[in-house]
Design a protein around this motif. Structure first.
Motif, mmCIF file in Angstrom:
data_model
loop_
_atom_site.group_PDB
_atom_site.id
_atom_site.type_symbol
_atom_site.label_atom_id
_atom_site.label_comp_id
_atom_site.label_asym_id
_atom_site.label_seq_id
_atom_site.Cartn_x
_atom_site.Cartn_y
_atom_site.Cartn_z
ATOM 1 N N ARG A 411 -21.907 41.996 27.027
ATOM 2 C CA ARG A 411 -21.081 42.502 28.130
ATOM 3 C C ARG A 411 -21.562 41.886 29.433
ATOM 4 O O ARG A 411 -22.752 41.887 29.737
ATOM 5 C CB ARG A 411 -21.168 44.028 28.208
ATOM 6 C CG ARG A 411 -20.804 44.710 26.882
ATOM 7 C CD ARG A 411 -20.876 46.219 26.976
ATOM 8 N NE ARG A 411 -20.851 46.850 25.655
ATOM 9 C CZ ARG A 411 -20.946 48.152 25.447
ATOM 10 N NH1 ARG A 411 -21.063 48.973 26.479
ATOM 11 N NH2 ARG A 411 -20.938 48.645 24.224
ATOM 12 N N TYR A 413 -21.071 41.548 33.716
ATOM 13 C CA TYR A 413 -20.604 42.251 34.916
ATOM 14 C C TYR A 413 -20.749 41.347 36.142
ATOM 15 O O TYR A 413 -21.526 40.386 36.146
ATOM 16 C CB TYR A 413 -21.398 43.546 35.111
ATOM 17 C CG TYR A 413 -21.081 44.576 34.047
ATOM 18 C CD1 TYR A 413 -20.158 45.590 34.276
ATOM 19 C CD2 TYR A 413 -21.670 44.504 32.790
ATOM 20 C CE1 TYR A 413 -19.846 46.513 33.285
ATOM 21 C CE2 TYR A 413 -21.362 45.415 31.788
ATOM 22 C CZ TYR A 413 -20.439 46.417 32.053
ATOM 23 O OH TYR A 413 -20.120 47.325 31.063
ATOM 24 N N THR A 414 -20.021 41.700 37.165
ATOM 25 C CA THR A 414 -19.999 40.853 38.363
ATOM 26 C C THR A 414 -21.296 40.937 39.150
ATOM 27 O O THR A 414 -21.771 39.938 39.686
ATOM 28 C CB THR A 414 -18.826 41.251 39.279
ATOM 29 O OG1 THR A 414 -18.892 42.669 39.514
ATOM 30 C CG2 THR A 414 -17.501 40.891 38.636
ATOM 31 N N LEU A 418 -23.681 46.918 39.359
ATOM 32 C CA LEU A 418 -22.671 47.417 38.427
ATOM 33 C C LEU A 418 -23.160 47.305 36.980
ATOM 34 O O LEU A 418 -22.866 48.168 36.139
ATOM 35 C CB LEU A 418 -21.368 46.648 38.600
ATOM 36 C CG LEU A 418 -20.596 46.929 39.898
ATOM 37 C CD1 LEU A 418 -19.424 45.965 40.043
ATOM 38 C CD2 LEU A 418 -20.095 48.378 39.922
ATOM 39 N N LYS A 419 -23.910 46.265 36.682
ATOM 40 C CA LYS A 419 -24.466 46.117 35.331
ATOM 41 C C LYS A 419 -25.408 47.275 35.017
ATOM 42 O O LYS A 419 -25.331 47.881 33.942
ATOM 43 C CB LYS A 419 -25.233 44.793 35.220
ATOM 44 C CG LYS A 419 -25.872 44.569 33.853
ATOM 45 C CD LYS A 419 -26.827 43.398 33.828
ATOM 46 C CE LYS A 419 -28.147 43.717 34.498
ATOM 47 N NZ LYS A 419 -29.160 42.652 34.274
ATOM 48 N N ALA A 422 -23.630 50.483 34.375
ATOM 49 C CA ALA A 422 -23.022 50.481 33.034
ATOM 50 C C ALA A 422 -24.071 50.738 31.955
ATOM 51 O O ALA A 422 -23.812 51.425 30.958
ATOM 52 C CB ALA A 422 -22.321 49.154 32.783
ATOM 53 N N SER A 552 -25.256 40.004 34.139
ATOM 54 C CA SER A 552 -24.420 39.947 35.338
ATOM 55 C C SER A 552 -24.494 38.550 35.922
ATOM 56 O O SER A 552 -25.414 37.782 35.621
ATOM 57 C CB SER A 552 -24.888 40.977 36.386
ATOM 58 O OG SER A 552 -25.929 40.452 37.179
ATOM 59 N N VAL A 571 -11.279 41.048 35.742
ATOM 60 C CA VAL A 571 -12.382 41.982 35.956
ATOM 61 C C VAL A 571 -11.851 43.412 35.941
ATOM 62 O O VAL A 571 -10.855 43.722 36.607
ATOM 63 C CB VAL A 571 -13.084 41.714 37.308
ATOM 64 C CG1 VAL A 571 -14.254 42.679 37.505
ATOM 65 C CG2 VAL A 571 -13.560 40.268 37.393
ATOM 66 N N ASP A 574 -14.855 48.759 36.661
ATOM 67 C CA ASP A 574 -16.301 48.980 36.675
ATOM 68 C C ASP A 574 -17.107 47.692 36.800
ATOM 69 O O ASP A 574 -18.333 47.689 36.681
ATOM 70 C CB ASP A 574 -16.746 49.737 35.419
ATOM 71 C CG ASP A 574 -16.467 48.952 34.133
ATOM 72 O OD1 ASP A 574 -15.839 47.874 34.219
ATOM 73 O OD2 ASP A 574 -16.883 49.419 33.052
ATOM 74 N N GLY A 575 -16.405 46.562 37.036
ATOM 75 C CA GLY A 575 -17.088 45.284 37.230
ATOM 76 C C GLY A 575 -17.263 44.471 35.970
ATOM 77 O O GLY A 575 -17.799 43.353 36.007
ATOM 78 N N ARG A 576 -16.801 44.977 34.825
ATOM 79 C CA ARG A 576 -16.972 44.237 33.574
ATOM 80 C C ARG A 576 -15.986 43.069 33.527
ATOM 81 O O ARG A 576 -14.791 43.227 33.810
ATOM 82 C CB ARG A 576 -16.765 45.148 32.373
ATOM 83 C CG ARG A 576 -17.020 44.456 31.040
ATOM 84 C CD ARG A 576 -16.966 45.404 29.864
ATOM 85 N NE ARG A 576 -17.168 44.688 28.612
ATOM 86 C CZ ARG A 576 -17.175 45.264 27.417
ATOM 87 N NH1 ARG A 576 -16.983 46.579 27.310
ATOM 88 N NH2 ARG A 576 -17.373 44.544 26.322
#
Length: 772
Positions: A411, A413-414, A418-419, A422, A552, A571, A574-576
C-alpha cells in the motif's frame, strides 16, 4: 503428486532465478542414501555411534559416500542428544553446506541444526571449523545448544565472545568447531598480526568458515573495516564548534544536497563562523586543513547524523545502530574526527582516539578461508554478489511444509503522515480480533513514534529496538501471543522464532483460526531481502500468517533514489495511491538502491584487493622475521661493529632483541602506509575530472609506496639497533624512544556514513540514465 510439483517448482526456480544457483537434484539422490543408512545406525548404542564417527577420521578420501555417512550418523545423534530428528530439508541443507554452498532455508526451518551437522562433518574430515555468527548471543547459544550433538559424534566445540579472556579464546580456538562473531575472529586475527612472540598468537590457520546469516555477513558487512588501534594523541572535537554549528540555519548558513547526503557552508555561513572564531579566514592556508575541516565535520555530525536513527545515546555514550539489523552495532564507531564530533554534539565524554595499527575488511577476513559456506533465509537475492566476490553458489532448500502465508499487495500513500495514520488504523482493526501483530519499522525513531501514536489510540504495544535489544529473546518469543502487538526494528539475525501462542504456545489453535501472525512493514528497506526476512517471521513451518507493507512517496528510499517520480493520478481521500504506474515507484527505487550498492561494493573491492595483496605479502615477510633469526642476520650484516659488541650475550637474547626492533619499525611503516592509502583514497575519484582512471592512479601511487616499507623499516631498525641498550634483560627500546602503544583497542568503522565520491558518482549516473 506434491513431490512432483515441488520438483517442478525447484527446476522452474533454477531456470528463472539469478545466476549463481546450484541444482538440488543430486542432493535429493544423496538424501535417499542418508535415510537408508540412518535406519541401520539406529540399532547402534551411543558408544558404537561415537566409534562409527571416529572411523570417518581415518578415511583418506572424503567424498560423497562419506558425506552420506556423516549426515546419517548426525541424524541419529541429533535425535538422541537433542531430541531433534532432522527433517529431510535439514539434511539437504547440511549436504549443501558440506559441498561449499550458501544454502537458503526459510525462517523456522532449522538452519542451526543443519549448520551443526555440516560443521561436525568438516571436523570429522579433519578441518577446523569456525561457525561465524552475527553476535555473541547467537554464538554462545548455538554452541551450548548443539554441544550434546557434537559430544556424541566425538567432536570438540567451543565459543568466543566479546568478554572472553585470552585463555578462554585460546581454548575456544583449540576446539575442532568454534562458534564466534565475525568481529571477534577479525579482532583476534589483527592482534595476532602484531604479535612479537610466536607463542602469543591464538588463531589457527584458517580452514572452513561456515557463516550464519550469510547474506548479512558476506554482503552487507563485507566492506566494514575491523580496526586495531593504538593509543596516541589523536584528533579531538571542540565543544565550542558543536555549539556554534547548532546555531546555523538551513538555506541561510548551509545547504544540503538533494539526497541529504552532504552539507555545505554558504557564504553567509562561512562569514558567521569566521566572525565567531575571532575573525579568521577559514580558507587560508593556516585554517583550510584544520579549522575548516573541523567545522565541516561538526556540521555533518549536527545535520546529517540523527539521534535514534543513526545512533542512540545510552549510559553517557554514543552507540551506533546497525541499519541492516536495527540493533546497537557493538564496538562500531565512525572515523575518529566524526565520532568525536557526534560525541561533542551530544555533550558526552569523548572516547579514545589513536592511530590505526592495522585493519581488515570482513570480506578480506573471510576470503582467507580455503572453504567458505553459509546459510540464510534470503540468499537468492544476493546470488550475484556471492558468486562475484566469493565464487559461491546458492542452493535453495524447499520448506519442510509448504508456506501458506498470505502476502497482501503493498500500500502506497502520498505523505509520511497519512501512511502512519493508515498503519495505526490497520493495527487497530486487526487487533480487535486478538490476532498477534508484528510491526517492522526502519529505525529506532520510527518505532518510538509509532509506539506513541498507538498509545494515543488506546493500543498497548511492546517495543523492541536498539535501546532494549538485551531483552529481545523474551520479546520475540512472545510476539505470537493472543492480542500482542510488537513493534520492532529490523528482524534480520534476531535468532529466535516467533511461535503462535507465544513461547508456551498457549492459544495456538485459536490464533491459527484468526489467520496466524500478521506482519506489517512500515516501509520498504533498501534491499528486497530485508523485506523478505520480515515477511518470513509469519508462516513458519506451515503456520498460517499474513503480511503487508506500507510506503509513502516521502519515504527516504523514494526521495533518495527516485526523487523525480511522476505525480500520482489516482488518490483516495485517505492518501492511498491506486494508479499502477505510481505504485511501481517504490519497487523501482529499491532496484536502483540495490544496483547502486552493488556497484559501490564492486568498486570498493577493486581498491581493497590491492591493499589486501600488499598486506598478505607484508605478513609473509613479517612471519619470517617473527619465526627466524632473519632480523639478527640482517642487522648484524648492516652494522657488524654493533653485532660484535653484543657477541658476549646469549644468542637467544640477541636474536630476540633484533627481532623486536625489526618488528616495531616494520609495523610502524605499515601503519604509516595505511594512513597514506586512506588519504589517497579519499580524493582519488576526483582524478576522473582530469580524464584519468582513478583505480589506475591509485595503483600507480600505492605500489611504489608499498615497496618503500621494508627498506625504510630496515634503515630505522639500524639506528635503533645502534643506539638502544641491549643486555641480559633484552632490548631496552623505551629508553631509546621506541615504544609500542601501551594500550590497544578494537572497533569497527562505519566508514563514510553520509557520502562518498563513488556513491555520488553512481547516483549521478543513475539519474542521467533515468532522464534519458
Amino acid at each position: 503428486m506434491t513431490t512432483l510439483l515441488g520438483r517442478f517448482k525447484q527446476r522452474l526456480r533454477r531456470f528463472a532465478q539469478k545466476p549463481g544457483s546450484a541444482d538440488l537434484a543430486p542432493y535429493r539422490k544423496l538424501l535417499v542414501d542418508v535415510n537408508e543408512l540412518a535406519d541401520r545406525f539406529s540399532g547402534l548404542d551411543d558408544e558404537e555411534l561415537t566409534a562409527a564417527a571416529a572411523e570417518l577420521r581415518e578415511k583418506s578420501d572424503f567424498g560423497r559416500v562419506e558425506l552420506v555417512e556423516v549426515c546419517a550418523l548426525a541424524r541419529e545423534a541429533a535425535d538422541r542428544a537433542l531430541g531433534l530428528r532432522p527433517f529431510d530439508v535439514q539434511i539437504l541443507g547440511a549436504l549443501g553446506l558440506l559441498e561449499g554452498h550458501v544454502v537458503e532455508m526459510a525462517t523456522g526451518e532449522g538452519k542451526t541444526l543443519s549448520g551443526a551437522i555440516a560443521a561436525a562433518g568438516f571436523a570429522l574430515r579433519g578441518d577446523q571449523v569456525h561457525v561465524v555468527s552475527v553476535n555473541d548471543y547467537l554464538a554462545q547459544r548455538d554452541a551450548e545448544w548443539m554441544k550434546p550433538l557434537y559430544d556424541l559424534l566425538g567432536v570438540s566445540v567451543g565459543w568466543i565472545g566479546q568478554t572472553s579472556k585470552p585463555e578462554e579464546r585460546r581454548a575456544g580456538y583449540a576446539a575442532e568447531v568454534t562458534y564466534a562473531p565475525v568481529s571477534e575472529i577479525g579482532f583476534d586475527v589483527l592482534r595476532d598480526r602484531l604479535a612479537t612472540d610466536e607463542a602469543d598468537r591464538i588463531v589457527p590457520e584458517p580452514r572452513v568458515a561456515l557463516v550464519d546469516e550469510a547474506d548479512s555477513v558476506l554482503v552487507d558487512e563485507a566492506r566494514v573495516p575491523l580496526v586495531l588501534a593504538g593509543s596516541t594523541a589523536g584528533p579531538s572535537a571542540d565543544p565550542a564548534l558543536a555549539a556554534l554549528v547548532k546555531r546555523l540555519r538551513r538555506d541561510l548558513h548551509f545547504e544540503i544536497d538533494d539526497e541529504e547526503r552532504n552539507v555545505y557552508l554558504t557564504g553567509a555561513g562561512s562569514e558567521l563562523v569566521e566572525r565567531e572564531l575571532g575573525g579568521i579566514d577559514l580558507y587560508s592556508d593556516e585554517h583550510v586543513s584544520t579549522t575548516l575541516s573541523k567545522v565541516n565535520v561538526a556540521l555533518h555530525a549536527q545535520v546529517l547524523l540523527h539521534r535514534d536513527v543513526d545512533y542512540i545515546v545510552r549510559d553517557g555514550k554514543v552507540h551506533l545502530i546497525n541499519d541492516t539489523r536495527g540493533r546497537i552495532a557493538n564496538l562500531q564507531r565512525w572515523p575518529d574526527g566524526l565520532q568525536a564530533a557526534v560525541e561533542a554534539k551530544e555533550s558526552v565524554q569523548t572516547t579514545d582516539s589513536g592511530e590505526v595499527l592495522d585493519s581488515v575488511t570482513v570480506q578480506a577476513l573471510l576470503s582467507r578461508y580455503p572453504t567458505v559456506c553459509g546459510m540464510t533465509g534470503t540468499a537468492v537475492a544476493v546470488a550475484e554478489q556471492l558468486r562475484d566476490f566469493y565464487s559461491l553458489e546458492v542452493l535453495v532448500i524447499p520448506p519442510n511444509v509448504e508456506c501458506v502465508r498470505e502476502d497482501e499487495d503493498a500500500r502506497l500513500y502520498t505523505t509520511l503522515e497519512l501512511k502512519e495514520a493508515a498503519i495505526v488504523e490497520e493495527i487497530k482493526e486487526v487487533h480487535e480480533s486478538g490476532r498477534p501483530i508484528l510491526v517492522g519499522t526502519l529505525d529506532v525513531a520510527e518505532s518510538e513514534r509509532l509506539s506513541r501514536k498507538l498509545s494515543e489510540a488506546g493500543l498497548e504495544c511492546v517495543v523492541l529496538n536498539a535501546k532494549n535489544d538485551a531483552e529481545e529473546a523474551a520479546i520475540i518469543a512472545d510476539a505470537g501471543s493472543f492480542g500482542r502487538v510488537t513493534v520492532s526494528t529490523q528482524m534480520a539475525g534476531r535468532g529466535t522464532d516467533i511461535r503462535l501462542g507465544g513461547h508456551d504456545q498457549t492459544d495456538r489453535e485459536r490464533i491459527a483460526e484468526l489467520g496466524g501472525l500478521y506482519v506489517i512493514g512500515t516501509g520498504r528497506h533498501p534491499f528486497s531481502r530485508l523485506d523478505d526476512q520480515l515477511r518470513g517471521r509469519a508462516g513458519r513451518q506451515g503456520d498460517p500468517g499474513g503480511s503487508v507493507f506500507f510506503s509513502s512517496l516521502q519515504d527516504e528510499l523514494v526521495t533518495q533514489y527516485v526523487p523525480d517520480h511522476d505525480e500520482p493520478a489516482e488518490v483516495e481521500d485517505d492518501g492511498r495511491i491506486l494508479d499502477l504506474g505510481t505504485l511501481h515507484t517504490v519497487d523501482h527505487a529499491q532496484r536502483v538502491a540495490e544496483g547502486v550498492q552493488l556497484e559501490i561494493h564492486r568498486n570498493t573491492w577493486r581498491y581493497s584487493k590491492l591493499v589486501e595483496h600488499q598486506r598478505t605479502l607484508l605478513l609473509e615477510f613479517r612471519d619470517r622475521v617473527l619465526t627466524s633469526d632473519l632480523a639478527w642476520k640482517e642487522l648484524a650484516e648492516r652494522k657488524p661493529e654493533r653485532a660484535e659488541e653484543l657477541d658476549e650475550l646469549d644468542e637467544e637474547i640477541r636474536v630476540r632483541a633484533a627481532r623486536l626492533i625489526a618488528l616495531h619499525h616494520l609495523d610502524q611503516r605499515w601503519t604509516d602506509h595505511l594512513v597514506f592509502l586512506t588519504d589517497l583514497r579519499e580524493g582519488i575519484h576526483l582524478r576522473a575530472l582530469a580524464r584519468q582512471n582513478p583505480l589506475d592512479e591509485f595503483h600507480r601511487e600505492a605500489i611504489p609506496q608499498y615497496h618503500r616499507i621494508a627498506p625504510d623499516a630496515w634503515e630505522e631498525a639500524e639506528e635503533t639497533f645502534v643506539k638502544a641498550k641491549i643486555d641480559e634483560d633484552g632490548a631496552h627500546l623505551a629508553e631509546a624512544g621506541v615504544k609500542r602503544p601501551n594500550t590497544t583497542w578494537t572497533y569497527l568503522v562505519n566508514d563514510n556514513p553520509f557520502s562518498s565520491g563513488l556513491e555520488e558518482t553512481f547516483k549521478s549516473l543513475v539519474k542521467l540514465v533515468r532522464r534519458k
